[in-house]
Design a protein around this motif. Structure first.
Motif, PDB file in Angstrom:
ATOM      1  N   ILE A   1       0.836  -1.212   0.000  1.00 15.08           N
ATOM      2  CA  ILE A   1       0.000   0.000   0.000  1.00 15.08           C
ATOM      3  C   ILE A   1       0.870   1.260   0.000  1.00 15.08           C
ATOM      4  O   ILE A   1       0.584   2.209  -0.734  1.00 15.08           O
ATOM      5  N   ILE A   2       1.960   1.253   0.750  1.00 13.64           N
ATOM      6  CA  ILE A   2       2.791   2.472   0.728  1.00 13.64           C
ATOM      7  C   ILE A   2       3.439   2.640  -0.644  1.00 13.64           C
ATOM      8  O   ILE A   2       3.647   3.768  -1.105  1.00 13.64           O
ATOM      9  N   VAL A   3       3.723   1.542  -1.314  1.00  8.75           N
ATOM     10  CA  VAL A   3       4.322   1.675  -2.655  1.00  8.75           C
ATOM     11  C   VAL A   3       3.320   2.370  -3.593  1.00  8.75           C
ATOM     12  O   VAL A   3       3.683   3.255  -4.368  1.00  8.75           O
ATOM     13  N   ALA A   4       2.044   2.002  -3.481  1.00  5.09           N
ATOM     14  CA  ALA A   4       1.016   2.677  -4.292  1.00  5.09           C
ATOM     15  C   ALA A   4       0.981   4.174  -3.951  1.00  5.09           C
ATOM     16  O   ALA A   4       0.880   5.027  -4.842  1.00  5.09           O
ATOM     17  N   LEU A   5       1.111   4.506  -2.663  1.00  3.31           N
ATOM     18  CA  LEU A   5       1.061   5.921  -2.262  1.00  3.31           C
ATOM     19  C   LEU A   5       2.331   6.678  -2.646  1.00  3.31           C
ATOM     20  O   LEU A   5       2.282   7.878  -2.924  1.00  3.31           O
ATOM     21  N   GLN A   6       3.461   5.978  -2.675  1.00  5.70           N
ATOM     22  CA  GLN A   6       4.696   6.639  -3.157  1.00  5.70           C
ATOM     23  C   GLN A   6       4.519   7.027  -4.630  1.00  5.70           C
ATOM     24  O   GLN A   6       4.866   8.136  -5.041  1.00  5.70           O
ATOM     25  N   LEU A   7       3.961   6.078  -5.409  1.00  2.00           N
ATOM     26  CA  LEU A   7       3.745   6.373  -6.835  1.00  2.00           C
ATOM     27  C   LEU A   7       2.739   7.512  -6.982  1.00  2.00           C
ATOM     28  O   LEU A   7       2.891   8.408  -7.807  1.00  2.00           O
ATOM     29  N   TRP A   8       1.714   7.460  -6.159  1.00  2.00           N
ATOM     30  CA  TRP A   8       0.666   8.498  -6.189  1.00  2.00           C
ATOM     31  C   TRP A   8       1.291   9.881  -5.960  1.00  2.00           C
ATOM     32  O   TRP A   8       1.086  10.817  -6.723  1.00  2.00           O
TER      33      TRP A   8
END
Ligand code: F6R
Length: 596
Positions: free
Chosen positions: A564-571
């Protein structure tokens, strides 16, 4: 992560190797060294940056050589541990990028066979393995030596009296550069673009013999593998970032490897080499700043779940001034740089208070490592982008390992439960890769919301700190005002801030808080705020409540913060890109905060 270069041709190798090595300094900078084959094998190395080596290095004559810039993972960043490393006779020199996970057994057995080791590195065993396998054919010796190695590697080897470099790789990068009457090897093309743009890429377990006139690639069984050179059209700046537009994106994409490296050889050895022996701790306190503090907040859930040891947190700058409690907790200091002054001061204070201290740090030999009783290194490699990404994720990995260790010592983690945790940890690189594969989708969505002035992030339980970290990444690089809240707190104030101009990113992993999260999402939606949910594939309910959904593959709750944090880093990265921000160097902030 370290940098390797090699040259074989008719020019003097030393200046060329040095020049190429400087282009790899972003891969590691705690020590460096060169080996040049001329009339004899000459070697020089030094701790510190390449400029230090350059300043004191004698002239070395010869037109064959290898060089290395180090990011220490095993053995302190000293001159003795710098590469190249040699065999007992000093006739064979090797450089290594990677981690040899079975080096202890190899070192013990080779010491019994009469080999003398001079460094504390894992890499040195390879020089001795090549020495014992060398019967006049360096390619054969390297092939036999690597067959005894477990772990990841890119190796380059030279030997006195031989006009070749032999190199090989597994899971660590290595390219061969083709010149006219000269050839090169390097960890990446950056080091070579000044000399050639024709590159041959090696696959895992391939071995290459490089002379000035030829490049021959063999598979692991010794068969010649035909290769076609590729022309690289990057400029130097592009190449250093591996073709990514920013270091931050490159580092986000390096996370599957960083997780893999951080686990390598560690979870298997927890039973035989626990961090803590003796009395189990009755409490843990985590102390850190910024992103590292957020890792600590996730760590509280992980430690309490796996070891049942009550865990509290404090920001480093607050800890020093807090009253001394009657408890005697284990103090865990989390710091990527190992140089953050408030965290260093907290470490000193903790020792003054008589607490046992453990640091989770990324930079080997950094100041914190001299202030604590024990260090767990995250093996993320150097992080150049100011916003912490791969170091955050590897801090979480270190916390899973620490929690398993504490749980084992405390007898609260059964062998069965531990096996299941290990299985889940091994799955994480794939789970992260799945998210990375969705980067274009996340980019499109970020474009839609990039003009927001405020953005709120909500999560519950173990994903509440992930909401905070998502908000920090967003404010730091895109300058959108971002705030992270536990979703249950919305009604206690933050709802007043919501409007159609303040999108809300809601983490809706399927755990025991899921139903409550859905209720929060509909509450937010009713106030007119657009909702971007992060949820699991197949969760059709989310679409009913949220305006947009980023779907990730389902994963047990305890491990969900990682993808989930990887998705938010990309976001946050794509929001910042759309807004034209200076992503790698955001205004007003420094990578390492060495003042209080
Ligand atoms: C944010 C970020 C900072 C650091 C903080 C602590 O992306 O990187 O918040 O986490 O300055 O730094 P370290 O971990 O080096 O102690």
């Amino acid at each position: 992560m370290c940098g390797i270069v090699g040259y074989v041709g008719s020019r003097e190798a030393q200046p060329l190797l040095l020049d190429s090595l400087k282009r790899l300094e972003y891969r590691g900078y705690d020590s460096s060294g060169l080996a040049v084959v001329g009339a004899s094998l000459q070697l020089f190395k030094s701790e510190g940056e390449i400029a230090v080596l350059e300043g004191k290095m004698p002239r070395m004559q010869g037109s064959i050589g290898i060089a290395h810039t180090r990011w220490a993972t095993q053995g302190k960043p000293t001159t003795v541990n710098a590469h190249p490393l040699t065999d007992c006779a000093g006739k064979i020199a090797i450089v290594h990028n990677g981690i040899i996970s079975n080096f202890m057994e190899l070192r013990e057995s080779m010491t019994r066979d009469g080999h003398t080791f001079t460094s504390d590195t894992d890499s040195e065993v390879f020089a001795h393995l090549v020495e014992s396998e060398y019967k006049g054919d360096l390619v054969q010796a390297v092939m036999k030596a690597v067959s005894r190695i477990e772990g990841t590697y890119a190796f380059a080897v030279v030997a006195e009296g031989r006009d070749e470099i032999v190199a090989t790789r597994r899971e660590s990068p290595l390219v061969v550069g083709l010149g006219d009457g000269e050839n090169f090897i390097a960890s990446d093309v950056t080091a070579l673009l000044k000399y050639t743009n024709r590159m041959v890429y090696l696959e895992d377990a391939e071995v290459v013999k490089v002379t000035k006139a030829s490049v021959t690639v063999f598979d692991a069984s010794g068969n010649v593998v035909p290769k076609t050179a590729q022309k690289i059209m990057w400029n130097l700046d592009d190449a250093e970032k591996g073709g990514y537009p920013h270091f931050m994106l490159k580092e986000i994409f390096e996370q599957p490897t960083a997780i893999h490296d951080s686990l390598l050889g560690r979870i298997e050895s927890l039973d035989t080499e626990p961090f803590f022996q003796g009395t189990p701790y009755s409490s843990v306190k985590i102390v850190a700043c910024g992103t590292s503090y957020h890792a600590g907040l996730v760590g509280k859930y992980i430690i309490e779940e796996l070891s049942k040891i009550p865990t509290t947190l404090q920001i480093s700058s607050e800890y020093r001034y807090s009253p001394v409690s009657r408890e005697n907790p284990l103090i865990v200091l989390i710091t990527q740089s190992g140089e953050t002054s408030d965290t260093l001061a907290a470490a000193r204070e903790a020792r003054k208070r008589g607490n046992k201290t453990i640091a989770i740090a990324n930079v080997m030999g950094s100041a914190i490592t001299r202030e604590v009783d024990h260090v767990i290194y995250t093996r993320a490699g150097p992080e150049i982008g100011v916003a912490a990404t791969k170091t955050f994720v590897t801090q979480l990995i270190a916390l899973y390992i620490l929690a398993m260790d504490l749980g084992t010592q405390n007898r609260t983690l059964s062998a069965l439960a531990k096996r299941s945790v290990i299985g889940q940890l091994r799955n994480l690189p794939r789970a992260v890769q799945d998210v990375l594969n969705k980067s274009s989708e996340i980019e499109e969505l970020a474009k839609k919301y990039a003009s927001a002035r405020d953005m709120f992030f909500i999560g519950r339980n173990i994903n509440y700190p992930i909401a905070m970290e998502g908000a920090l990444k967003t404010k730091e690089i895109s300058y959108i005002h971002g705030e992270g809240f536990p979703a249950g707190e919305l009604k206690h104030g933050p709802l007043a801030l919501l409007s159609k101009d303040s999108p809300v990113v809601a983490i809706a992993a399927k755990d025991h808080t899921y139903e409550k999260m859905l209720a929060n999402i509909s509450e937010v939606s009713a106030r007119g705020s657009p909702v971007i949910a992060i949820g699991y594939e197949g969760d059709t309910d989310l679409q009913k409540f949220a305006d947009d959904v980023i779907y990730i593959r389902e994963i047990p709750p305890l491990f969900s913060p990682v993808p989930i944090i990887v998705a938010l880093q990309l976001w946050s990265y794509y929001l910042a890109k759309e807004r034209g921000c200076a992503i790698d160097k955001p205004r007003n902030i420094a990578k390492t905060v060495t003042v209080e």
